[in-house]
Design a protein around this motif. Structure first.
Motif, short mmCIF file in Angstrom:
data_model
loop_
_atom_site.label_atom_id
_atom_site.label_comp_id
_atom_site.label_asym_id
_atom_site.label_seq_id
_atom_site.Cartn_x
_atom_site.Cartn_y
_atom_site.Cartn_z
N HIS A 281 0.93 -1.11 0.11
CA HIS A 281 0.06 0.16 -0.07
C HIS A 281 0.87 1.40 -0.03
N ARG A 282 2.01 1.16 0.08
CA ARG A 282 3.10 2.36 0.18
C ARG A 282 3.10 2.84 -1.21
N THR A 283 3.12 4.27 -1.12
CA THR A 283 3.20 4.93 -2.52
C THR A 283 4.50 4.87 -3.20
N ILE A 284 4.68 5.18 -4.38
CA ILE A 284 5.96 5.36 -4.84
C ILE A 284 6.81 6.48 -4.25
N GLU B 175 5.74 7.51 -15.83
CA GLU B 175 4.37 6.93 -15.80
C GLU B 175 3.52 7.79 -15.04
N LYS B 176 3.99 9.01 -14.11
CA LYS B 176 3.42 9.93 -13.55
C LYS B 176 2.24 9.20 -12.30
N LYS B 177 3.19 8.31 -11.63
CA LYS B 177 2.44 7.47 -10.84
C LYS B 177 2.72 7.92 -9.36
N GLN B 178 3.41 9.17 -8.88
CA GLN B 178 3.94 9.36 -7.78
C GLN B 178 2.98 8.91 -6.54
N GLY B 179 1.70 9.22 -6.71
CA GLY B 179 0.80 8.79 -5.47
C GLY B 179 0.21 7.52 -5.39
N SER B 180 0.66 6.65 -6.68
CA SER B 180 0.12 5.35 -6.69
C SER B 180 0.71 4.31 -5.72
N ALA B 181 -0.10 3.17 -5.24
CA ALA B 181 0.66 2.19 -4.47
C ALA B 181 1.54 1.25 -5.29
N VAL B 182 2.44 1.06 -4.60
CA VAL B 182 3.61 0.22 -5.40
C VAL B 182 3.03 -1.13 -6.01
N SER B 183 2.10 -1.63 -5.32
CA SER B 183 1.40 -2.99 -5.99
C SER B 183 0.75 -2.69 -7.16
N GLU B 184 0.61 -1.52 -7.67
CA GLU B 184 0.07 -1.23 -9.25
C GLU B 184 1.12 -1.69 -10.22
N LEU B 185 2.47 -1.43 -9.73
CA LEU B 185 3.64 -1.93 -10.65
C LEU B 185 3.53 -3.38 -10.97
N PHE B 186 2.97 -4.23 -10.21
CA PHE B 186 2.88 -5.54 -10.57
C PHE B 186 1.82 -5.93 -11.58
N MET B 187 0.78 -5.06 -11.52
CA MET B 187 -0.38 -5.23 -12.39
C MET B 187 -0.22 -5.12 -13.80
#
Length: 291
Positions: free
Chosen positions: A236-239, A279-291
């Motif tokens: 759940h930690r953000t990038i 990818e402009k995912k500064q506030g995204s959860a790190v789990s999104e990188l596995f999707m």
């Protein structure tokens, strides 16, 4: 601004005011001597900067020293920055040694040599105070960067500098209240306080510059061979939060674990930097990188 030998010099207004006051009060020779000492101090920094191949933008001369502004900001080895920082104060050692020799040989007025030695001691020791942008502050920041993540290093070093700047101003006010005029110390203290307040507001920009060149620095560490330091986080930690855990002198592998401590994936720090900038995912959860 003055350009000489390919170096752009800028004299701070405080220094200009001091030189004008010295002419009015009859202390021009002392002010000129102080200017020469400050210039030699800064040339020590410049020699180290050019020795490492850094990109020098401008040298700003101040009454208590100077600031050599460079393009490099947290993207060079800390030991290089440490050497550049101490290269200035080291100049006072040989200048004091030369003054003692000249005085012993009876060359020129011994009273002037006494002032020259006193000014060198004052400037050299003052610059070693752990307050940014003084040389001692830069040494302090380099030392802290070996212990803490770089984002926290910036904040801690600037906050400590703010506190110590307030102490300098407080001491000067106390001396003035007792009738022992220390107006020059008060002015320098206020300058340091304002500089660090501005630096505090610039922390996000400072950190962004660090991240912008982190990929290149990481590649250098990999090619030279390095031990990776793990960063363990939940999915759940953000990038952006994870990137704030990067240490300046370490290469990191990010281990993403679930609530049971099971490793769900391992990411090199370059992957997070790519997600942050491209990818402009500064506030995204790190789990999104596995999707």
């Amino acid at each position: 601004m003055i350009k000489c030998f390919g170096i752009t010099f800028s004299i701070h207004p405080l220094f200009t005011i001091m030189l004008l006051l010295s002419i009015i009060t009859g202390y021009f020779m002392e002010a000129l001597t102080l200017f020469g000492i400050v210039l030699i101090h800064e040339m020590g920094h410049v020699a180290a900067i050019r020795g490492f191949g850094w990109r020098l933008k401008i040298v700003r001369l101040l009454p208590f020293g100077g600031v050599a502004e460079v393009e490099e900001l947290g993207n060079v080895p800390a030991w290089e920055e440490l050497i550049v920082a101490i290269a200035g104060p080291l100049q006072h050692i040989w200048m004091i040694g030369l003054a003692l020799l000249m005085k012993a040989c009876g060359v020129f007025d011994p009273v002037w040599w006494d002032y020259f030695i006193q000014a060198n001691l004052m400037l050299g020791l003052f610059n070693l105070l752990p307050i940014l942008p003084l040389d001692g502050g830069k040494v302090m920041q380099c030392a802290v960067s070996y212990l803490l993540p770089y984002h926290r290093t910036i904040r801690v070093s600037i906050m400590l500098s703010l506190i110590l700047s307030l102490i300098v101003v407080g001491v000067a006010i106390h001396e003035i209240a007792l009738g022992r005029i220390q107006l020059s110390i008060a002015v320098v203290g206020v300058f340091l306080l304002v500089s660090n307040w501005y630096a505090w507001r610039q922390v996000p920009f400072h950190f962004l510059r660090f991240l912008a060149v982190r990929g290149e620095r990481g590649s250098i560490l990999i090619h030279s061979g390095t031990l990776a330091q793990p960063i363990v986080v939940t999915k759940h930690r953000t990038i952006e939060q994870i990137l704030k855990l990067l240490k300046r002198e370490r290469y990191h592998l990010v281990y993403v674990v679930n609530e049971y401590g099971k490793i769900q994936g391992v990411l090199p720090e370059q992957r997070l930097l790519y997600a942050f900038f491209y990818e402009k995912k500064q506030g995204s959860a790190v789990s999104e990188l596995f999707m």
